[in-house]
Design an enzyme around this catalytic site. Structure first.
Site, PDB file in Angstrom:
ATOM      1  N   PRO A 213     -35.211 -24.904  92.116  1.00 34.61           N
ATOM      2  CG  PRO A 213     -33.163 -24.219  91.272  1.00 34.61           C
ATOM      3  CD  PRO A 213     -34.437 -23.683  91.821  1.00 34.61           C
ATOM      4  CB  THR A 216     -33.752 -23.256  96.657  1.00 36.38           C
ATOM      5  OG1 THR A 216     -35.041 -23.790  96.323  1.00 36.38           O
ATOM      6  CG2 THR A 216     -32.789 -23.524  95.520  1.00 36.38           C
ATOM      7  CB  THR A 219     -39.677 -27.520 103.110  1.00 33.15           C
ATOM      8  OG1 THR A 219     -39.957 -28.292 101.942  1.00 33.15           O
ATOM      9  CG2 THR A 219     -40.438 -28.112 104.286  1.00 33.15           C
ATOM     10  CD  GLU A 434      -8.316 -33.192  84.171  1.00 36.08           C
ATOM     11  OE1 GLU A 434      -8.791 -32.035  84.238  1.00 36.08           O
ATOM     12  OE2 GLU A 434      -9.001 -34.185  83.886  1.00 36.08           O
ATOM     13  CG  ASP A 509     -13.881 -32.844  77.840  1.00 34.17           C
ATOM     14  OD1 ASP A 509     -14.404 -32.418  78.881  1.00 34.17           O
ATOM     15  OD2 ASP A 509     -12.709 -33.243  77.780  1.00 34.17           O
TER      16      ASP A 509
END
Length: 676
Positions: A213, A216, A219, A434, A509
């Site tokens: 990904p 991470t 490089t 929520e 959802d």
């Protein structure tokens, strides 16, 4: 450019500047001379009025039809005229006499000074144009060289060379990835002691492919290898070899490896290699420039032009699109999957990036590492940097927990939308939505742990639940996946039960719940269809239409069962739903400590104490006499307006609900506040 070329170029520039100054001085001298300068019409007017006493002429060129004249008028003025036709000066009458015979016309005698000045002026003009031509030609030459270098790739290859010193960037500067470091240490040993492996007849890997990904540290690992070995490091990206001109990419590959061979042993790092090494044959119409570039790269890595002592390290986020020829042994021998860091690696990364930041003692990096599952190293660094910016914005000397919490919210969702204000009905809708997610997360087994709930608009979200897994695992069980689907559906169930109406806030959802259910049926074999995989796309499926109908029915069955389970859990925990929604309306944000206290005691002690202290002066001033009146003063006007009831018949119909498109993930369940 040699030393003599630089001196010659500076000499030309000096002559050019000198010529410009002299020409400017000449024109200034001519401009301020005592003679007047007039045009031809003025000469005709003076001749017709017989105001000319004497004319002195100078021919411009031999056998020229024009001349420069100096006219002396009868009143003593001296006037210069330039480019006057001879016929106008010496025009004759029919009787053979000059038309204007009232003045004398004589050749103007030139003195030595004027001769020298005239010659100097002509030479200076020629010198100016010569130097200007040299300057212009040199500029064109430089532009041509730059264009040629850009198309041939030579300039780009030189600019990619970076020498990494082992004292500047090593493995100690890269936190985590211990296994990858151990494997790549073999490359370091080869770069330091190549004869050791040659004596054993061993062939060191010619290429190492790092995939995983974004963010991470692929490089950074490549730079650390070069830094540990202390060898030259040539960095390039796949787009450096992409050019509109066919053949330019292959030329740049040759130039890069040619320069790397001169610096061997060394490392060539190619970032985003999928730009140049995609699978061949995908372009209609035959080969193109990108395939030529790939062919040249294959030859340079393992062909007749293979370079000894040059190790190629490549990084990509899409290993599945790479051509199989470049992945075989002999080219990229080693393939390392640089995964997202685990909790131990996250703590090490946080410690590395927190070394130059002032953190308060209340911040625990170990706890922060546990709160950030799925974060890459770049996201962890961005979180600490964002927290430092927030602390500096309020002129603080240390970064506190509030800064860290706000930074996490900014990284996950986005900045707070202070301009968005809910009305009372919208606020209640978001609060219960929520709260519905939270109740499912608290009560259902195998669900993720609720860490934070908020109804403050942030980014595109009108509110969200932050949920973390109970422990980091590499697999997901069927019960855990069903619990995730049920958690996604909790918001819609709460809206339906409390308002007898639903909003579009559950859009995301349903999207995520359907994706999980589809994977369970078509990929994971977790349905009545059995352990079978079904694949396909919009245009073609590898199963029949009747089987597709069965797949749809199984997906609907999973969603329906989870929806009924969510409805049952929320109905059984109606009091918990009301309490969470009530405090969300008052406080707007609840952390894990507040949530645990609500589950244990049904209230938040610190908030109730704060309300009592706020209402105490009001009670004293109003001099209330009864205990009932004193109790009533503890409820704020906001509570009077937003008092929660379970009587669905008394709920107002929500006709203008916000578009609460949820941006949900295993970590975050959010409600989008954008209007549709």
């Amino acid at each position: 450019m040699s030393f003599f070329d630089k001196i010659f170029k500076k000499f030309h520039m000096g002559v050019l500047y000198f010529a410009v100054i002299l020409i400017g001085a000449t024109f200034i001298y001519c401009y301020f001379t005592k003679h007047e300068k007039k045009d031809n019409n003025t000469f005709d007017a003076l001749a017709q009025k017989n105001e000319i006493e004497k004319i002195q002429y100078n021919p411009i060129f031999a056998n020229s039809a024009f001349c420069d004249i100096v006219v002396t008028t009868t009143d003593g003025r001296v006037i210069d005229f330039f480019n006057i036709p001879y016929d106008k000066v010496f025009e004759k009458k029919p009787n053979g006499k000059y038309k204007y015979n009232t003045y004398s016309v004589d050749p103007r005698p030139w003195n030595g000074y004027e001769h020298v000045f005239w010659v100097f002026r002509q030479c200076l003009t020629m010198l100016f144009f010569y130097c200007f031509f040299l300057f212009f030609a040199d500029t064109i030459k430089q532009m041509g060289q730059e264009i040629l270098a850009s198309t041939s790739g030579k300039k780009g290859a030189k600019s990619r060379k970076v020498i990494i010193n082992h004292k500047r960037f090593t493995f100690s500067d890269v936190a985590g990835a211990d296994e990858e470091k151990e494997e790549m240490s073999e490359l370091i040993d080869f770069l330091k002691n190549p004869r050791k492996y040659a004596a054993m007849g061993a062939r060191i890997p010619k290429g190492v492919l790092l995939y995983g990904p974004p963010g991470t540290g692929k490089t950074l690992l490549a730079k650390a290898v070069a830094g540990e070995a202390g060898v030259p490091f040539f960095a390039a990206s796949g787009s450096d070899f992409d050019e509109v001109y066919v053949g330019v990419g292959a030329s740049r590959v040759r130039d890069l490896f040619k320069e790397a061979q001169l610096a061997a042993p060394c490392i060539v790092f190619i970032d985003e290699i999928e730009a140049v090494a995609r699978k061949r044959g995908s372009n209609i119409g035959g080969s193109n420039g990108s395939e030529q570039t790939l062919n040249q790269l294959l030859v340079e890595m393992d062909g007749f032009n293979q370079k000894m002592g040059v190790i190629v390290i490549a990084a990509t986020n899409q290993p599945e699109v790479l051509d199989s020829a470049i992945l075989r042994p002999g080219r990229f021998d080693r393939h390392f999957n640089i995964t997202l860091p685990n909790v131990k690696d996250r703590e090490a990364i946080l410690k590395l990036h927190a070394s130059n930041k002032k953190l308060s003692e209340e911040i625990s990096l170990e706890e922060l590492a546990k709160q950030t599952p799925g974060f890459s190293g770049a996201q962890l660094e961005g979180t600490l940097n964002e927290a430092a910016l927030l602390a500096a914005r309020r002129n603080a000397t240390f970064i506190n927990k509030k800064d860290i919490s706000e930074a996490l919210d900014r990284i996950l969702i986005g900045p707070t939308k202070k301009s968005k204000k809910y009305n009372d009905k919208e606020k209640r809708m978001v609060a219960y939505h929520e709260a519905g997610h939270a109740v499912i997360g608290i009560k259902i087994p195998f669900a993720q742990i609720v860490q934070k709930i908020t109804i403050i608009p942030r980014g595109n979200a009108g509110g969200y639940n932050l949920m973390l897994p109970q422990e980091e695992t590499f697999f997901s069980s069927k019960k855990a996946l069903l619990a995730q689907i049920t958690s996604f559906l909790g918001g819609r169930v709460a809206e339906e039960l409390m308002f007898d109406d639903v909003s579009n806030g559950a859009y995301n959802d349903f999207k995520h719940a359907t994706q999980i259910a589809k994977l369970m049926v078509t990929k994971y074999g977790m349905s009545d269809l059995g352990p079978v995989q079904y694949s396909g796309n919009t245009f073609q499926n590898d199963f029949s239409d009747p089987k597709g109908l069965e797949i749809d029915q199984q997906i609907q069955k999973i969603i329906a069962n989870c929806y009924q389970q969510a409805k049952q859990i929320i109905q059984e925990n109606q009091d918990l739903l009301d309490t969470i929604a009530k405090y969300l309306l008052e406080i707007e944000t609840l952390n894990k400590r507040d949530i645990d206290e609500i589950v244990a005691t049904g209230k938040i002690a610190w908030w109730e104490k704060e309300k009592e202290e706020t209402n105490a002066p009001t009670q004293t001033t109003s001099q209330m006499s009864s205990n009932n009146e004193t109790t009533n003063t503890d409820k704020t006007p906001l509570n009077d307006e937003l008092e929660i009831t379970t009587n669905l018949d008394n709920q107002e119909s929500n006709e203008s609900n916000p578009n609460n498109n949820e941006k949900a993930s295993p970590e975050v369940l959010s409600t989008d506040s954008e209007q549709t």
